[in-house]
Design an enzyme around this catalytic site. Structure first.
Site, PDB file in Angstrom:
ATOM      1  CB  VAL A  84       9.431   1.947  -0.647  1.00  0.00           C
ATOM      2  CG1 VAL A  84       8.798   1.960   0.745  1.00  0.00           C
ATOM      3  CG2 VAL A  84      10.856   2.491  -0.581  1.00  0.00           C
ATOM      4  CE  LYS A  85       6.208  -6.103  -0.385  1.00  0.00           C
ATOM      5  NZ  LYS A  85       6.438  -7.519   0.003  1.00  0.00           N
ATOM      6  CB  ILE A  86       3.182   1.748   0.266  1.00  0.00           C
ATOM      7  CG1 ILE A  86       4.508   2.509   0.093  1.00  0.00           C
ATOM      8  CG2 ILE A  86       2.199   2.533   1.117  1.00  0.00           C
ATOM      9  CD1 ILE A  86       5.154   2.949   1.370  1.00  0.00           C
TER      10      ILE A  86
END
Length: 220
Positions: A84-86
């Site tokens: 997951v890219k944050i």
């Protein structure tokens, strides 16, 4: 090293996966929007294109930590093992820390400075994605920033790695690898530039012509 394609174009992923030893696919909201497909439709298709062993990345849309965590869990439920890219904002750092405790793997994205990238790594991000060409476009030195970030992670956050992103030329990608990066993600146009080598085609044509002149055909 880990080589990724930065795209949501399933057909191109399937085509280039025959050529490049890709580790997976990275996406972002702009890339998914350009595909005109729902993220919940395109992610399974991308995962199928790269196979069970391939790693898929997708980004949250919320601006607050609570929302980021909820979206990350939803992404992870849809595609188990997804990274997951944050975005590395203050809220993003809080979300990365919470997701680390939940066992969800993250990438700190939209990194424009080495210090910002280090904070993401210290918060628990497995990957940190510096935007090389965007830093250059703002008058900075993207490669130097990557070099600094790579050194910082080696010294202070060895469990994290740089996944360099935002390239316009193959040279930028190679310079990141020379700086020690263990992972890069290539836009389709840059990946294609690596394959388009007119000098090689010219050499092959010369070999073929010499062979045909000598033997009358192109068979071994």
């Amino acid at each position: 090293m880990e080589l990724y394609l930065d795209t949501a174009n399933v057909a191109e992923v399937e085509r280039l996966a025959r050529i490049f030893p890709i580790a997976g696919v990275t996406t972002n909201p702009s890339i998914v929007a350009a595909s005109k497909e729902s993220i919940w439709d395109v992610l399974p298709r991308l995962q199928n294109a790269i196979g069970e062993e391939g790693t898929l990345f997708a980004q949250t849309m919320s601006r607050d930590a609570k929302g980021m965590v909820e979206e990350a869990k939803r992404l992870n439920n849809a595609i188990p093992g997804i990274v997951v890219k944050i975005p590395v904002t203050a809220e993003g750092l809080a979300a990365i820390n919470l997701l680390k405790k939940e066992g969800i793997v993250t990438l700190g994205t939209a990194v424009y400075s080495a210090s910002q990238g280090l904070l993401a790594a210290l918060a628990g991000a497995k990957y940190v994605a510096p935007y090389v060409n965007r830093v250059d476009a703002q008058g900075g030195d993207g490669i130097r920033m990557v070099q600094e970030l790579q050194t910082l992670l080696e010294h202070h956050a060895p469990d994290s790695m740089v996944l360099a992103a935002s390239f316009k030329t193959p040279r930028q990608a190679l310079d990141c690898l020379l700086a020690g990066c263990q992972a890069i993600t290539l836009p389709l146009d840059v990946a294609q530039q690596m394959l388009n080598t007119p000098a090689v085609e010219s050499a092959i044509e010369r070999f073929e012509q010499d062979w045909k002149n000598a033997f009358g055909n192109l068979n071994l």
